[in-house]
Design an enzyme around this catalytic site. Structure first.
Site, short mmCIF file in Angstrom:
data_model
loop_
_atom_site.label_atom_id
_atom_site.label_comp_id
_atom_site.label_asym_id
_atom_site.label_seq_id
_atom_site.Cartn_x
_atom_site.Cartn_y
_atom_site.Cartn_z
N ASP A 5 -10.03 -10.48 -6.20
CA ASP A 5 -11.08 -10.30 -5.21
C ASP A 5 -12.38 -10.95 -5.67
O ASP A 5 -12.51 -11.40 -6.81
CB ASP A 5 -11.30 -8.80 -4.93
N ASN A 13 -10.77 6.54 -5.76
CA ASN A 13 -10.28 6.91 -4.42
C ASN A 13 -8.92 6.30 -4.11
O ASN A 13 -8.47 6.34 -2.97
CB ASN A 13 -11.31 6.52 -3.35
N HIS A 71 -8.00 3.03 -4.48
CA HIS A 71 -7.93 1.63 -4.04
C HIS A 71 -7.38 0.73 -5.14
O HIS A 71 -7.53 1.03 -6.33
CB HIS A 71 -9.30 1.12 -3.54
N GLU A 83 -9.38 -0.54 0.36
CA GLU A 83 -9.87 0.83 0.41
C GLU A 83 -8.90 1.72 1.20
O GLU A 83 -8.02 1.22 1.90
CB GLU A 83 -11.25 0.85 1.06
#
Length: 258
Positions: free
Chosen positions: A65, A134, A136, A141
């Protein structure tokens, strides 16, 4: 999915480096991750390059990314980060270290171009991954399509907060990124996810023992044909079947590759 539990983060890094080195010796294409977790693994690979002659000259590398709006020379761009922390210290050709074009005028085209670049290289042989608190992976996400391709994403506020430690203030963290999608990641031949520390324990439990669900993007590893989850004791502390995972590794055939 194979679950490997080590006592310390240092042992996680050493085991990860051993797995990666096997692919490097074959001249494979590697997928690289940034963030804090893989840094110890990168340092161990640099050591093996300098002290043991591990050569990366035949490797190609693709980043997961990149932030949108950060120039490549910005110290917190992933283009700059991976060079500073890893690739500038080994013998990989710099033009073989690829990252999404977060400053492109046509960002939609840039995402499609990155997909094509990965395919043109023959695909990723080993994809290194971390996991966010979380759940990801990459910047996919919660709620991300399980079959998504490289695309633009808006970061979750928790991810922005987690990444603010790399910037002078939370306001400086970009809110948009280009990330490989979960479908893109799934095409890699081997997924290697690293997690260390108590902060990652809940995410590890969800991705390993929870349901396969977009609510925990990392759970997509359950669907992959060759996925390895490599964690330290703290990150494994909420795994209900940890004794079984240790038992499986203890009885692993000597001929079976990690």
């Amino acid at each position: 999915m194979e679950i490997l539990i080590r006592d310390t983060p240092q042992e996680v890094a050493a085991q990860a480096a051993t797995i990666i080195a096997g692919y490097v010796r074959e001249g494979s294409t590697l997928g690289l991750s940034t963030g804090s977790t893989p840094l110890a693994t990168y340092r161990e690979l640099i050591r093996r390059h300098r002290e043991e002659g591990l050569s990366f000259a035949q490797a190609q590398m693709f980043l997961l990314d990149e932030y949108i709006g950060l120039p490549y020379d910005h110290p917190q761009s992933y283009h700059a980060t991976i060079r500073r922390e890893f690739t500038a210290h080994i013998d990989v050709h710099d033009e073989h270290v690829h990252s999404p074009a977060g400053m492109a005028e046509d960002l939609i085209r840039a995402t499609a171009d990155y997909e094509r670049d990965i395919e043109a290289a023959g695909g990723v042989d080993l994809q290194l991954l971390g996991v966010g608190t979380n759940g990801h992976i990459g910047f996919n996400e919660p709620g991300s399509s399980l079959n998504s391709l490289t695309r633009i994403k808006t970061l979750h506020p928790q991810t922005v907060a987690d990444n603010s430690r790399f910037f002078d203030s939370p306001e400086q963290v970009p809110h948009q990124v280009i990330t490989q999608g979960l479908g893109t990641i799934q095409r890699a031949r081997h997924l290697l996810l690293l997690a260390t520390g108590q902060r990652k324990a809940e995410a590890v439990q969800r991705l390993v023992e929870g349901p396969l669900a977009a609510a925990c993007p990392a759970s997509i590893l359950q669907w992959h044909r060759h996925a390895t989850v490599l964690v330290d004791a703290e990150a494994a502390s909420l795994l209900h079947d940890a004794p079984y995972y240790r038992y499986v590794e203890e009885h692993k055939p000597s001929w079976q590759r990690y």
